[in-house]
Design a protein around this motif. Structure first.
Motif, PDB file in Angstrom:
ATOM      1  N   THR A 147      13.835   9.991  -5.495  1.00 37.49           N
ATOM      2  CA  THR A 147      12.705  10.860  -5.166  1.00 37.49           C
ATOM      3  C   THR A 147      11.436  10.388  -5.861  1.00 37.49           C
ATOM      4  N   VAL A 148      11.574   9.897  -7.093  1.00 37.82           N
ATOM      5  CA  VAL A 148      10.412   9.358  -7.799  1.00 37.82           C
ATOM      6  C   VAL A 148       9.859   8.144  -7.061  1.00 37.82           C
ATOM      7  N   ARG A 149      10.739   7.283  -6.557  1.00 35.27           N
ATOM      8  CA  ARG A 149      10.288   6.131  -5.766  1.00 35.27           C
ATOM      9  C   ARG A 149       9.527   6.586  -4.529  1.00 35.27           C
ATOM     10  N   ASP A 150      10.040   7.610  -3.871  1.00 36.80           N
ATOM     11  CA  ASP A 150       9.359   8.128  -2.673  1.00 36.80           C
ATOM     12  C   ASP A 150       7.996   8.711  -3.035  1.00 36.80           C
ATOM     13  N   LEU A 151       7.938   9.417  -4.160  1.00 34.60           N
ATOM     14  CA  LEU A 151       6.675   9.987  -4.613  1.00 34.60           C
ATOM     15  C   LEU A 151       5.657   8.888  -4.880  1.00 34.60           C
ATOM     16  N   VAL A 152       6.075   7.835  -5.579  1.00 35.90           N
ATOM     17  CA  VAL A 152       5.159   6.733  -5.888  1.00 35.90           C
ATOM     18  C   VAL A 152       4.717   6.040  -4.603  1.00 35.90           C
ATOM     19  N   ALA A 153       5.626   5.892  -3.635  1.00 36.82           N
ATOM     20  CA  ALA A 153       5.263   5.270  -2.355  1.00 36.82           C
ATOM     21  C   ALA A 153       4.222   6.109  -1.617  1.00 36.82           C
ATOM     22  N   GLY A 154       4.407   7.412  -1.593  1.00 37.25           N
ATOM     23  CA  GLY A 154       3.432   8.288  -0.944  1.00 37.25           C
ATOM     24  C   GLY A 154       2.093   8.280  -1.666  1.00 37.25           C
ATOM     25  N   HIS A 155       2.158   8.246  -2.982  1.00 36.16           N
ATOM     26  CA  HIS A 155       0.935   8.171  -3.781  1.00 36.16           C
ATOM     27  C   HIS A 155       0.181   6.874  -3.494  1.00 36.16           C
ATOM     28  N   ALA A 156       0.908   5.754  -3.471  1.00 39.41           N
ATOM     29  CA  ALA A 156       0.275   4.460  -3.192  1.00 39.41           C
ATOM     30  C   ALA A 156      -0.357   4.452  -1.803  1.00 39.41           C
ATOM     31  N   ALA A 157       0.299   5.071  -0.837  1.00 39.11           N
ATOM     32  CA  ALA A 157      -0.268   5.158   0.512  1.00 39.11           C
ATOM     33  C   ALA A 157      -1.556   5.979   0.511  1.00 39.11           C
ATOM     34  N   SER A 158      -1.598   7.034  -0.292  1.00 42.76           N
ATOM     35  CA  SER A 158      -2.803   7.864  -0.388  1.00 42.76           C
ATOM     36  C   SER A 158      -3.969   7.067  -0.966  1.00 42.76           C
ATOM     37  N   VAL A 159      -3.688   6.307  -2.030  1.00 41.90           N
ATOM     38  CA  VAL A 159      -4.741   5.510  -2.661  1.00 41.90           C
ATOM     39  C   VAL A 159      -5.264   4.448  -1.689  1.00 41.90           C
ATOM     40  N   THR A 160      -4.347   3.802  -0.973  1.00 40.33           N
ATOM     41  CA  THR A 160      -4.756   2.798   0.011  1.00 40.33           C
ATOM     42  C   THR A 160      -5.663   3.407   1.064  1.00 40.33           C
ATOM     43  N   TRP A 161      -5.295   4.552   1.572  1.00 42.79           N
ATOM     44  CA  TRP A 161      -6.080   5.207   2.626  1.00 42.79           C
ATOM     45  C   TRP A 161      -7.449   5.646   2.106  1.00 42.79           C
ATOM     46  N   LEU A 162      -7.506   6.152   0.890  1.00 42.85           N
ATOM     47  CA  LEU A 162      -8.776   6.541   0.297  1.00 42.85           C
ATOM     48  C   LEU A 162      -9.753   5.372   0.258  1.00 42.85           C
ATOM     49  N   ASN A 163      -9.241   4.211  -0.119  1.00 46.37           N
ATOM     50  CA  ASN A 163     -10.101   3.042  -0.267  1.00 46.37           C
ATOM     51  C   ASN A 163     -10.422   2.364   1.065  1.00 46.37           C
ATOM     52  N   ASP A 164      -9.520   2.483   2.029  1.00 46.02           N
ATOM     53  CA  ASP A 164      -9.713   1.812   3.317  1.00 46.02           C
ATOM     54  C   ASP A 164     -10.586   2.594   4.286  1.00 46.02           C
ATOM     55  N   ASP A 165     -10.596   3.908   4.168  1.00 44.33           N
ATOM     56  CA  ASP A 165     -11.316   4.743   5.142  1.00 44.33           C
ATOM     57  C   ASP A 165     -12.070   5.849   4.410  1.00 44.33           C
ATOM     58  N   PRO A 166     -13.133   5.496   3.660  1.00 41.68           N
ATOM     59  CA  PRO A 166     -13.818   6.486   2.823  1.00 41.68           C
ATOM     60  C   PRO A 166     -14.430   7.649   3.586  1.00 41.68           C
ATOM     61  N   ASP A 167     -14.889   7.419   4.812  1.00 44.21           N
ATOM     62  CA  ASP A 167     -15.488   8.519   5.577  1.00 44.21           C
ATOM     63  C   ASP A 167     -14.439   9.567   5.937  1.00 44.21           C
ATOM     64  N   ALA A 168     -13.302   9.105   6.453  1.00 49.01           N
ATOM     65  CA  ALA A 168     -12.221  10.039   6.770  1.00 49.01           C
ATOM     66  C   ALA A 168     -11.690  10.684   5.495  1.00 49.01           C
ATOM     67  N   ALA A 169     -11.666   9.907   4.408  1.00 50.60           N
ATOM     68  CA  ALA A 169     -11.170  10.432   3.143  1.00 50.60           C
ATOM     69  C   ALA A 169     -12.040  11.575   2.640  1.00 50.60           C
ATOM     70  N   ALA A 170     -13.351  11.440   2.783  1.00 53.52           N
ATOM     71  CA  ALA A 170     -14.248  12.493   2.330  1.00 53.52           C
ATOM     72  C   ALA A 170     -13.994  13.797   3.086  1.00 53.52           C
ATOM     73  N   ALA A 171     -13.795  13.703   4.374  1.00 51.18           N
ATOM     74  CA  ALA A 171     -13.504  14.902   5.178  1.00 51.18           C
ATOM     75  C   ALA A 171     -12.174  15.520   4.771  1.00 51.18           C
TER      76      ALA A 171
END
Length: 364
Positions: free
Chosen positions: A256-280
């Protein structure tokens, strides 16, 4: 939507790929006597529920978009995600220590404090989340450190990361403070929204806060920045938020910790890749959690001062501990074993990214 799904699927695939690697790291660390990765050497069982804490701050954006966009729940699969919103780190640590939550996004100083107080038995840092985004803002008429004698300055909570930063900086400027609000400068731990209201009414002279509260005081209350915390670090990089997991949960449910870290990493990637959508998305989650969205001006200013990264900037933690001890909000102790970054680094390796360092304070 297609891109979001691809990010999640990639993260989940990478998490599955590091299953054996993570287990081997746990086994090796246990044999070496490392407290940060002691316990189960098998994949364990997936938890039925993961109870996650975070703050309604821009510095916790990986949590905000992770919840809002479903990155965390999708990565956790059949493990149900439940969340609790806190104002500052010490309160989140109380919940983590009491078993009310299993993991939390949190500032580095409360993470340090719980680790030392428990002799390394309470929790481990599994990833970074944010760097930057904290500052001392003050009223008109305060233009330098020399103008602060006798003033009253707010922080989110006694012993939280911004509270320690303020006390440490004031000490370097020659001022005395104490944890009861006395000294040359009076520090009053105050919930962020109340700090804004008190500043607007003239009852506070300033506050050392994280984003978006820095930007709200500047744009909504006429404050100005006296100290940007980034200016106090050699390269301008300092940890603001990390992902901390309860030690017992870490040992019992590594899958479960691995899954949590994977989801967290996906969130960080998305924040940096799509800042406009991230702000919304950030504003949507803040609205759901607090009942009020940020103005676009405040949100954009806040985001300009925060960097989102899975690197916990571990090398800064001994300095943060020293600052806490000097400020009287932390006890001396060892940080060996605070970081458990093997899961994160295996994900980063499979994504073609360089590993992040534990600074000699845990597994990589």
């Amino acid at each position: 939507m297609r891109r979001r799904t691809a990010i999640i699927e990639t993260a989940l695939g990478l998490a599955a790929a590091v299953m054996l690697c993570g287990c081997a790291a746990l086994a090796n660390a246990t044999q070496a006597g490392s407290p940060a990765s002691s316990g189960s050497t098998s994949a364990g069982t997936a938890a039925a529920e993961l109870r996650l804490g975070y703050f309604a701050n821009v510095t916790h954006a990986p949590a905000l978009v992770g919840v809002e966009e479903g990155f965390l729940q999708d990565a956790l699969g059949d493990t149900r995600l439940s969340t609790q919103v806190f104002n500052a780190g010490p309160a989140a640590i109380e919940a983590l220590s009491a078993g009310a939550i299993d993991a939390t996004y949190i500032g580095p100083n409360p993470a340090i404090n719980t680790f030392i107080k428990s002799g390394g038995a309470s929790a481990v840092v599994v990833a970074g989340a944010a760097s930057g985004g904290a500052a001392l803002v003050v009223r008109e008429g305060i233009d330098s450190a020399d103008d602060l004698a006798g003033t009253t300055i707010a922080t989110p909570q006694l012993g939280n990361t911004q509270d320690v930063a303020l006390r440490s900086w004031l000490s370097a400027e020659g001022y005395t403070t104490d944890t009861m609000g006395g000294g040359d400068v009076h520090i009053t731990p105050t919930e962020n929204a109340q700090a804004l209201a008190l500043f607007q009414s003239g009852q506070l002279d300033g506050a050392w806060l994280p984003e978006p509260w820095v930007s709200r005081l500047v744009l909504e209350a006429g404050a100005h920045v006296l100290v940007d915390e980034a200016e106090l670090w050699d390269d301008g990089s300092f940890p603001t938020t990390v992902l901390l997991v309860n030690r017992q949960f870490f040992d019992a449910h590594p899958q479960t910790v691995r899954d949590l870290v994977a989801g967290h990493a996906a969130s960080v990637t998305w924040l940096n890749d799509d800042p406009d959508a991230a702000a919304a998305s950030i504003n949507a989650r803040l609205t759901a959690d607090t009942g009020k969205a940020l103005s676009n001006e405040v949100l954009q200013r806040a985001l300009h001062h925060v960097s989102f990264t899975t690197d916990p900037v571990a090398a800064a933690f001994p300095q943060l501990l020293e600052a806490g001890v000097t400020a009287g909000t932390a006890k001396k102790g060892e940080l060996d074993g605070l970081f458990a970054l093997s899961i994160l680094n295996a994900l980063r390796a499979d994504a073609g990214e360089d590993p992040v360092s534990a600074g000699g304070l845990g597994t990589e």
